[in-house]
Design a protein around this motif. Structure first.
Motif, short mmCIF file in Angstrom:
data_model
loop_
_atom_site.label_atom_id
_atom_site.label_comp_id
_atom_site.label_asym_id
_atom_site.label_seq_id
_atom_site.Cartn_x
_atom_site.Cartn_y
_atom_site.Cartn_z
N GLN A 1 -3.55 12.86 11.58
CA GLN A 1 -3.90 14.14 11.47
C GLN A 1 -2.64 15.07 10.64
N ALA A 2 -1.39 14.70 11.12
CA ALA A 2 -0.30 15.25 10.40
C ALA A 2 -0.21 15.29 8.84
N MET A 3 -0.70 14.17 8.24
CA MET A 3 -0.48 13.75 6.90
C MET A 3 -1.51 14.69 6.00
N ASP A 4 -1.25 14.69 4.86
CA ASP A 4 -1.99 15.36 3.89
C ASP A 4 -2.65 14.73 2.89
N LEU A 5 -2.11 13.58 2.53
CA LEU A 5 -2.75 12.53 1.73
C LEU A 5 -2.05 11.10 2.23
N PHE A 6 -2.79 10.02 1.97
CA PHE A 6 -2.40 8.52 2.43
C PHE A 6 -2.26 7.77 1.04
N VAL A 7 -1.07 7.17 0.93
CA VAL A 7 -0.77 6.36 -0.14
C VAL A 7 -0.35 4.98 0.01
N PHE A 8 -1.14 4.06 -0.42
CA PHE A 8 -1.05 2.61 0.19
C PHE A 8 -1.05 1.65 -1.06
N PRO A 9 0.21 1.38 -1.76
CA PRO A 9 0.24 0.69 -3.06
C PRO A 9 0.46 -0.66 -2.61
N SER A 10 -0.41 -1.55 -1.73
CA SER A 10 -0.24 -2.73 -1.54
C SER A 10 -0.28 -3.79 -2.82
N LEU A 11 0.53 -4.85 -2.78
CA LEU A 11 0.37 -6.02 -3.65
C LEU A 11 -0.88 -6.77 -3.35
N HIS B 1 -7.36 -13.28 6.91
CA HIS B 1 -6.97 -11.78 6.86
C HIS B 1 -6.27 -11.43 5.58
N ASN B 2 -6.04 -12.36 4.65
CA ASN B 2 -5.68 -11.99 3.40
C ASN B 2 -6.01 -12.40 2.19
N ASN B 3 -5.65 -11.80 1.17
CA ASN B 3 -6.45 -12.22 -0.06
C ASN B 3 -5.63 -13.16 -1.22
N GLN B 4 -4.26 -13.33 -0.56
CA GLN B 4 -3.41 -14.04 -1.40
C GLN B 4 -2.04 -14.25 -0.68
N CYS B 5 -1.18 -15.01 -0.88
CA CYS B 5 -0.06 -15.39 -0.51
C CYS B 5 1.02 -14.59 -1.10
N GLU B 6 2.25 -14.36 -0.61
CA GLU B 6 3.36 -13.76 -1.18
C GLU B 6 3.98 -14.64 -2.29
N LYS B 7 4.24 -14.19 -3.49
CA LYS B 7 4.72 -14.80 -4.78
C LYS B 7 6.21 -15.32 -4.49
N THR B 8 6.48 -16.05 -3.30
CA THR B 8 7.77 -16.62 -3.04
C THR B 8 7.81 -17.85 -2.75
N LEU B 9 8.88 -18.57 -2.64
CA LEU B 9 9.05 -19.91 -2.33
C LEU B 9 8.22 -20.17 -0.95
N LYS B 10 8.46 -19.38 0.10
CA LYS B 10 7.91 -19.26 1.37
C LYS B 10 6.51 -19.31 1.34
N GLY B 11 6.14 -18.18 0.57
CA GLY B 11 4.66 -18.13 0.04
C GLY B 11 3.85 -19.02 -0.50
N ARG B 12 4.57 -19.87 -1.38
CA ARG B 12 3.90 -20.85 -2.00
C ARG B 12 3.86 -22.08 -1.12
#
Length: 375
Positions: A266-276, A119-130
């Protein structure tokens, strides 16, 4: 009438998250007289979907290994589980960093079909992620089948192994734009005259909330009409709330995740999703279904989410100003009802996804029965 095939899904917990929602969407739409879902979770508390699972006929088994860290106890627990429940001849793991343990035990207990789902395309760049990155390399060796929510997620976990893409299906009609719901929710939020930027996601590093706040803070200085609504929960929520208070960022709402998320779009005007990084980003599919203009990270979010003309991708390396420019220049008068959803429906309609999954499970179980009868 035969009892249904019981498939054991192995997950962290059943909160309102992307992979959990994907599983529940399939669960609601399969023929449960033929295939039933049960769940092995790894936290002891009760979570959002637990009651619905029970109401649909599912069972929940609880291990506390994520809380205790006791791997030896976990192995004994798994051994007892598979010994006590030989009906589980199909297990479906959504936890690559722990899958090497439960898939290994399942293989030892001769569980016929052992699915590993990325479900992911990489791991977090932290010690735990590594460390997680090291562990997930072990897991494919004990699986019989490889699934992924996107090409990128599959290549990340399985490298050159052959894998099957399972689209994160949704009930598209639930998300279609509704003006009456829009007005009702905006009134409840007391943001009726604002341009609402929306975001849906857990408060974790990968969702990049700090960058989102950087964008919004600068944008707000230029145009006071904007407001920001973030829907989610998670370990970094307190940190984000502190920053909002310290920086005195106005017109900002944080709302806990809800089962009726389609109403909030429905209440939103635009959707912003700047994921790492994202395995897919199912919320972008949901947002487009509601007709929203979406802005997301180029290179970090799979191309498979681009299924309407209402999505634009910008690299995070281009900086805050590029994102601000795109938001400032979007056409506020666009008609959310006039959007071509044909490609989205073809790829992400939950009824088709559920049908394919049900067929796969049934074929695998029939194969198990055939092989077992010849032994």
């Amino acid at each position: 009438m035969e009892n249904p095939i019981r498939v054991l899904h192995i997950v962290p917990n059943m909160q309102f998250g992307g992979l959990e929602t994907m599983i529940m969407n399939i669960y609601r739409n399969i023929d449960r007289s033929k295939v039933q879902f049960d769940f092995l979770v790894h936290y002891t508390g009760e979570y959002n979907y637990d009651k619905e699972i029970i109401s649909l006929g599912g069972k929940i088994y609880r291990s506390n290994v994520r809380e205790s860290g006791n791997i030896v106890k976990y192995i004994f627990y798994l051994n007892n589980l598979f010994t006590s429940h030989p009906e589980y001849q199909i297990i479906h793991s959504h936890m690559p960093s722990l899958a090497w343990i439960h898939l290994m035990v399942a293989k030892f207990k001769h569980v016929n079909t052992r699915i590993l789902h990325s479900h992911n395309n990489q791991c977090e760049k932290t010690l735990k992620g590594r460390f997680k990155g090291f562990l997930i390399k072990l897991s494919p060796y004990f699986a019989t089948h490889y699934f992924a929510c996107s090409k990128e997620a599959g290549e990340f976990l399985f490298k050159r192994k052959k894998f099957r893409i399972i689209n994160n299906g949704i009930d598209v009609d639930r998300f279609l734009y509704n003006q009456n719901i829009r007005q009702k929710i905006r009134k409840e939020w007391e943001l009726e005259n604002k341009i609402i930027i929306g975001h849906v996601g857990r408060f974790v590093q990968s969702k990049n909330h700090d960058f989102l706040l950087d964008i919004y803070k600068r944008l707000k200085q230029k145009n006071s009409q904007f407001a920001l609504v973030m829907i989610g929960d998670g370990p970094l929520r307190g940190k984000i709330e502190e920053r909002i208070n310290e920086d005195n960022i106005k017109d900002t709402l944080i709302i806990p995740p809800t089962k009726n998320i389609e109403q909030l779009y429905q209440a939103m005007d635009l959707f912003v999703f700047p994921s790492l990084f994202e395995g897919l980003g199912i919320v972008l599919i949901e947002a487009q279904s509601s007709g929203l203009f979406c802005l997301t990270s180029k290179y970090n979010v799979p191309d498979a989410v681009s299924v309407t003309s209402r999505i634009e991708k910008i690299s995070l390396t281009e900086g805050v100003e590029k994102w601000i420019s795109a938001i400032s220049n979007f056409d506020q008068s666009y008609n959310r009802e006039k959007i071509d959803l044909s490609e989205l429906r073809n790829s992400f309609d939950i009824k088709q996804v559920a049908k394919k999954m049900q067929l796969f499970y049934m074929e695998r179980y029939e194969r198990y029965k055939y092989e077992n009868s010849n032994n």
